[in-house]
Write a protein that holds these residues in place. Structure first.
Motif, short mmCIF file in Angstrom:
data_model
loop_
_atom_site.label_atom_id
_atom_site.label_comp_id
_atom_site.label_asym_id
_atom_site.label_seq_id
_atom_site.Cartn_x
_atom_site.Cartn_y
_atom_site.Cartn_z
N GLU A 148 -2.20 0.17 3.34
CA GLU A 148 -1.25 0.57 2.29
C GLU A 148 -2.06 0.95 1.05
OE1 GLU A 148 1.78 -2.03 -0.19
OE2 GLU A 148 2.53 -1.71 1.86
N ILE A 149 -1.94 2.21 0.63
CA ILE A 149 -2.78 2.73 -0.44
C ILE A 149 -1.91 3.26 -1.58
CG2 ILE A 149 -4.61 4.37 -1.00
CD1 ILE A 149 -5.31 4.44 2.00
N GLN A 150 -2.06 2.67 -2.76
CA GLN A 150 -1.34 3.12 -3.95
C GLN A 150 -1.94 4.44 -4.43
OE1 GLN A 150 1.11 0.73 -5.14
NE2 GLN A 150 0.49 -0.33 -3.28
N THR A 151 -1.09 5.42 -4.76
CA THR A 151 -1.60 6.72 -5.19
C THR A 151 -0.86 7.22 -6.43
OG1 THR A 151 -0.02 7.97 -3.84
CG2 THR A 151 -2.10 7.36 -2.79
N PRO A 152 -1.47 8.13 -7.21
CA PRO A 152 -0.80 8.69 -8.38
C PRO A 152 0.48 9.45 -8.01
CG PRO A 152 -3.14 9.15 -8.48
CD PRO A 152 -2.86 8.61 -7.11
N LEU A 183 -5.22 -4.90 -4.07
CA LEU A 183 -4.56 -3.60 -4.01
C LEU A 183 -5.58 -2.49 -3.82
CD1 LEU A 183 -2.01 -4.16 -6.91
CD2 LEU A 183 -1.54 -4.25 -4.46
N LEU A 184 -5.24 -1.60 -2.88
CA LEU A 184 -6.10 -0.47 -2.58
C LEU A 184 -5.49 0.78 -3.22
CD1 LEU A 184 -8.68 0.02 -0.90
CD2 LEU A 184 -7.23 0.58 1.04
N TYR A 185 -6.27 1.45 -4.06
CA TYR A 185 -5.81 2.66 -4.75
C TYR A 185 -6.51 3.86 -4.14
CZ TYR A 185 -3.77 -0.53 -8.11
OH TYR A 185 -3.01 -1.52 -8.69
N GLY A 186 -5.75 4.94 -3.93
CA GLY A 186 -6.32 6.10 -3.24
C GLY A 186 -6.11 7.40 -4.00
N PHE A 187 -7.04 8.33 -3.79
CA PHE A 187 -7.06 9.58 -4.55
C PHE A 187 -7.43 10.75 -3.66
CE2 PHE A 187 -8.18 5.85 -6.91
CZ PHE A 187 -7.22 5.85 -7.89
N ILE A 188 -6.95 11.92 -4.07
CA ILE A 188 -7.11 13.11 -3.24
C ILE A 188 -8.52 13.68 -3.30
CG2 ILE A 188 -6.43 14.91 -4.89
CD1 ILE A 188 -4.45 15.80 -2.52
#
Length: 200
Positions: free
Chosen positions: A27-31, A58-63
């Motif tokens: 589960e990846i939090q994204t903008p 929490l795992l944050y993800g970006f393009i």
């Protein structure tokens, strides 16, 4: 700890995406999760940052890496948490944020939820001259929907995404009116129109 996650994109939610890696769903939090809509059920590589709190990991993800680097720079600023940093990056490219910082454009920064004048000034003081952003990938992800109720569905999902970023129901009522009068091909496009309306 995790530089990136590579796997099959299986689900999109207003606040996050789920990527399946060998049977494990991350589960990846994204903008703006709908930027990834084009890649649903496809192999993706999402640049990530793990943030550990007392009550959660929490795992944050970006393009792209530029977006990740800007996120990491923003959360170092006093008064800026991950949620505020995501809200800024949901509607701005890293280069646009950098330009606002370098030009000491407090007005631009205060357009985002959770960013007041004091916090905007702190961002400028802490990051001016320190943020390095290379030429970034501005890939736009569009996914054409053909169903008759597609527009209504896109508006609903876009509104949920904007609410998750911290915008109030009063602000969102204005956005909904604009979206109903707009032609959109994807939820990502609807979110972008909504964000442009909110910060204009």
């Amino acid at each position: 700890m995790y530089a990136y996650i590579k796997g099959k994109l299986t689900q999109l939610f207003p606040t996050h995406v789920v990527v399946d890696v060998n049977g494990v769903g991350y589960e990846i939090q994204t903008p703006n999760s709908y930027r990834f809509q084009k890649y649903l059920d496809k192999e993706v590589q999402i640049f990530t940052s793990l943030i550990v709190r007392e009550d959660a990991q929490l795992l944050y993800g970006f393009i792209n890496e530029e977006e990740k680097d800007m996120f990491l720079s923003l959360i170092k600023v006093t008064g800026i948490g991950p949620k505020s940093a995501l809200a800024i990056l949901a509607t701005s490219t890293p280069n646009e944020v950098k330009q606002a910082i370098e030009n000491e454009n407090d007005a631009y920064l205060t357009k985002f939820p959770g960013i007041g004048k004091k916090t905007a000034r702190q961002i400028v003081l802490d990051l001016k001259g320190k943020v390095q952003i290379t030429e970034e990938n501005t890939d736009t992800l569009l996914n054409v929907m053909n169903e008759s109720n597609a527009n209504e569905s896109m508006i609903k999902e876009a509104m949920l995404a904007l609410e998750a970023l911290g915008y109030s129901k009063r602000e969102l009522s204005k956005v909904e009116k604009v979206l109903k009068q707009s032609n959109m091909e994807s939820v990502d496009e609807a979110v972008k129109i909504g964000l442009q309306t909110l910060v204009s």
